[in-house]
Scaffold this motif. Structure first.
Motif, PDB file in Angstrom:
ATOM      1  N   VAL A 128      -8.102  -7.320  -0.572  1.00  0.00           N
ATOM      2  CA  VAL A 128      -7.315  -6.155  -0.169  1.00  0.00           C
ATOM      3  C   VAL A 128      -6.196  -6.691   0.718  1.00  0.00           C
ATOM      4  O   VAL A 128      -6.464  -7.354   1.717  1.00  0.00           O
ATOM      5  N   LEU A 129      -4.960  -6.431   0.311  1.00  0.00           N
ATOM      6  CA  LEU A 129      -3.795  -6.950   1.025  1.00  0.00           C
ATOM      7  C   LEU A 129      -2.843  -5.819   1.361  1.00  0.00           C
ATOM      8  O   LEU A 129      -2.612  -4.937   0.528  1.00  0.00           O
ATOM      9  N   ASP A 130      -2.296  -5.864   2.549  1.00  0.00           N
ATOM     10  CA  ASP A 130      -1.254  -4.918   2.946  1.00  0.00           C
ATOM     11  C   ASP A 130      -0.156  -5.720   3.630  1.00  0.00           C
ATOM     12  O   ASP A 130      -0.114  -5.831   4.848  1.00  0.00           O
ATOM     13  N   LEU A 131       0.707  -6.293   2.802  1.00  0.00           N
ATOM     14  CA  LEU A 131       1.812  -7.120   3.272  1.00  0.00           C
ATOM     15  C   LEU A 131       3.098  -6.302   3.174  1.00  0.00           C
ATOM     16  O   LEU A 131       3.143  -5.295   2.464  1.00  0.00           O
ATOM     17  N   PRO A 132       4.171  -6.722   3.813  1.00  0.00           N
ATOM     18  CA  PRO A 132       5.417  -5.939   3.758  1.00  0.00           C
ATOM     19  C   PRO A 132       5.895  -5.648   2.336  1.00  0.00           C
ATOM     20  O   PRO A 132       6.365  -4.552   2.053  1.00  0.00           O
ATOM     21  N   ASP A 133       5.760  -6.620   1.408  1.00  0.00           N
ATOM     22  CA  ASP A 133       6.255  -6.425   0.042  1.00  0.00           C
ATOM     23  C   ASP A 133       5.154  -6.332  -0.998  1.00  0.00           C
ATOM     24  O   ASP A 133       5.441  -6.339  -2.197  1.00  0.00           O
ATOM     25  N   LEU A 134       3.905  -6.275  -0.573  1.00  0.00           N
ATOM     26  CA  LEU A 134       2.807  -6.315  -1.534  1.00  0.00           C
ATOM     27  C   LEU A 134       1.582  -5.593  -0.988  1.00  0.00           C
ATOM     28  O   LEU A 134       1.093  -5.910   0.096  1.00  0.00           O
ATOM     29  N   THR A 135       1.110  -4.633  -1.769  1.00  0.00           N
ATOM     30  CA  THR A 135      -0.139  -3.938  -1.465  1.00  0.00           C
ATOM     31  C   THR A 135      -1.076  -4.142  -2.648  1.00  0.00           C
ATOM     32  O   THR A 135      -0.719  -3.852  -3.795  1.00  0.00           O
ATOM     33  N   VAL A 136      -2.250  -4.677  -2.385  1.00  0.00           N
ATOM     34  CA  VAL A 136      -3.270  -4.911  -3.408  1.00  0.00           C
ATOM     35  C   VAL A 136      -4.589  -4.403  -2.871  1.00  0.00           C
ATOM     36  O   VAL A 136      -4.921  -4.711  -1.731  1.00  0.00           O
ATOM     37  N   PRO A 137      -5.313  -3.609  -3.647  1.00  0.00           N
ATOM     38  CA  PRO A 137      -5.012  -3.125  -4.979  1.00  0.00           C
ATOM     39  C   PRO A 137      -3.727  -2.288  -5.001  1.00  0.00           C
ATOM     40  O   PRO A 137      -3.342  -1.695  -3.984  1.00  0.00           O
ATOM     41  N   HIS A 138      -3.110  -2.257  -6.189  1.00  0.00           N
ATOM     42  CA  HIS A 138      -1.896  -1.455  -6.327  1.00  0.00           C
ATOM     43  C   HIS A 138      -2.224  -0.031  -5.882  1.00  0.00           C
ATOM     44  O   HIS A 138      -3.214   0.551  -6.310  1.00  0.00           O
ATOM     45  N   PRO A 139      -1.404   0.560  -5.001  1.00  0.00           N
ATOM     46  CA  PRO A 139      -1.783   1.816  -4.352  1.00  0.00           C
ATOM     47  C   PRO A 139      -1.955   3.033  -5.268  1.00  0.00           C
ATOM     48  O   PRO A 139      -2.683   3.944  -4.914  1.00  0.00           O
ATOM     49  N   ARG A 140      -1.346   3.052  -6.448  1.00  0.00           N
ATOM     50  CA  ARG A 140      -1.480   4.219  -7.324  1.00  0.00           C
ATOM     51  C   ARG A 140      -2.210   3.920  -8.626  1.00  0.00           C
ATOM     52  O   ARG A 140      -2.271   4.762  -9.507  1.00  0.00           O
ATOM     53  N   MET A 141      -2.790   2.737  -8.733  1.00  0.00           N
ATOM     54  CA  MET A 141      -3.400   2.353 -10.006  1.00  0.00           C
ATOM     55  C   MET A 141      -4.515   3.295 -10.439  1.00  0.00           C
ATOM     56  O   MET A 141      -4.698   3.537 -11.628  1.00  0.00           O
ATOM     57  N   HIS A 142      -5.244   3.851  -9.504  1.00  0.00           N
ATOM     58  CA  HIS A 142      -6.360   4.736  -9.832  1.00  0.00           C
ATOM     59  C   HIS A 142      -5.897   6.137 -10.250  1.00  0.00           C
ATOM     60  O   HIS A 142      -6.705   6.947 -10.692  1.00  0.00           O
ATOM     61  N   GLU A 143      -4.591   6.410 -10.127  1.00  0.00           N
ATOM     62  CA  GLU A 143      -4.032   7.715 -10.480  1.00  0.00           C
ATOM     63  C   GLU A 143      -3.307   7.695 -11.821  1.00  0.00           C
ATOM     64  O   GLU A 143      -2.751   8.709 -12.230  1.00  0.00           O
ATOM     65  N   ARG A 144      -3.250   6.566 -12.491  1.00  0.00           N
ATOM     66  CA  ARG A 144      -2.421   6.382 -13.678  1.00  0.00           C
ATOM     67  C   ARG A 144      -3.256   5.994 -14.892  1.00  0.00           C
ATOM     68  O   ARG A 144      -3.856   4.916 -14.926  1.00  0.00           O
ATOM     69  N   ALA A 145      -3.257   6.853 -15.909  1.00  0.00           N
ATOM     70  CA  ALA A 145      -3.973   6.536 -17.151  1.00  0.00           C
ATOM     71  C   ALA A 145      -3.433   5.255 -17.769  1.00  0.00           C
ATOM     72  O   ALA A 145      -4.186   4.463 -18.336  1.00  0.00           O
ATOM     73  N   PHE A 146      -2.108   5.027 -17.652  1.00  0.00           N
ATOM     74  CA  PHE A 146      -1.518   3.843 -18.286  1.00  0.00           C
ATOM     75  C   PHE A 146      -1.976   2.542 -17.632  1.00  0.00           C
ATOM     76  O   PHE A 146      -1.759   1.461 -18.185  1.00  0.00           O
ATOM     77  N   VAL A 147      -2.618   2.630 -16.476  1.00  0.00           N
ATOM     78  CA  VAL A 147      -3.236   1.460 -15.847  1.00  0.00           C
ATOM     79  C   VAL A 147      -4.744   1.486 -16.081  1.00  0.00           C
ATOM     80  O   VAL A 147      -5.329   0.492 -16.516  1.00  0.00           O
ATOM     81  N   LEU A 148      -5.380   2.608 -15.797  1.00  0.00           N
ATOM     82  CA  LEU A 148      -6.846   2.676 -15.865  1.00  0.00           C
ATOM     83  C   LEU A 148      -7.399   2.427 -17.258  1.00  0.00           C
ATOM     84  O   LEU A 148      -8.372   1.685 -17.411  1.00  0.00           O
TER      85      LEU A 148
END
Length: 161
Positions: free
Chosen positions: A108-128
């Motif tokens: 789990v990362l919260d860097l200035p230019d990078l958040t992991v896991p991707h913050p909206r991945m669980h809201e997107r069918a095209f990812v899930l």
């Protein structure tokens, strides 16, 4: 490859030009990153843009194993986008190629230019949906099993190509 590697999941999308070809070429390009190998790729899917206009997207998720650290991997992904003519003119603009670092192992990362896991991945069918195709039992660190979010995206149109 040298040293240990980490399994990472990359979201891939395009909706300008020959989007299917761009996604296929991007998957092949991921396998050429230093200290990285392509492990698997989902099917290609057609989806309507989310929070944006323009043509439908072609999406996929690739699993890679890499020794690159997250910031270096993100930079490499941005370099590939640039090779494909990606312009960041405005948020959610149509794109020749979009590469998102979805998961970097269990980190789990919260860097200035990078958040992991991707913050909206669980809201997107095209990812899930493509992610679950690769690993039906995968967990999203800090959120839980990815499959638990599938019912919430069931209303989003997605078509396997």
């Amino acid at each position: 490859m040298t040293g240990g590697t980490t399994a990472c999941y990359i979201g891939i999308g395009a909706n300008l030009g020959d989007a299917q070809e761009s996604v296929r070429l991007a998957v092949a390009r991921l396998d050429k990153l230093p200290d990285t190998r392509l492990d698997a790729c989902s099917s290609l899917f057609r989806t309507a843009p989310v929070d944006a206009g323009g043509d439908d997207y072609v999406n996929a998720v690739a699993r890679i194993r890499t020794a690159l650290e997250p910031p270096a991997l993100l930079q490499a992904l941005h370099d590939i986008e640039h090779e494909f003519g990606r312009e960041r003119s405005f948020r959610n603009a149509p794109r020749t190629l979009d590469l998102d670092l979805l998961l970097y192992g269990a980190r789990v990362l919260d860097l200035p230019d990078l958040t992991v896991p991707h913050p909206r991945m669980h809201e997107r069918a095209f990812v899930l949906i493509p992610l679950l195709q690769l690993d039906p039992f995968i967990d999203i660190p800090g959120r839980g099993p990815a499959h638990a979010f599938a019912p919430a995206v069931a209303g989003q149109a997605i078509q396997k190509l």
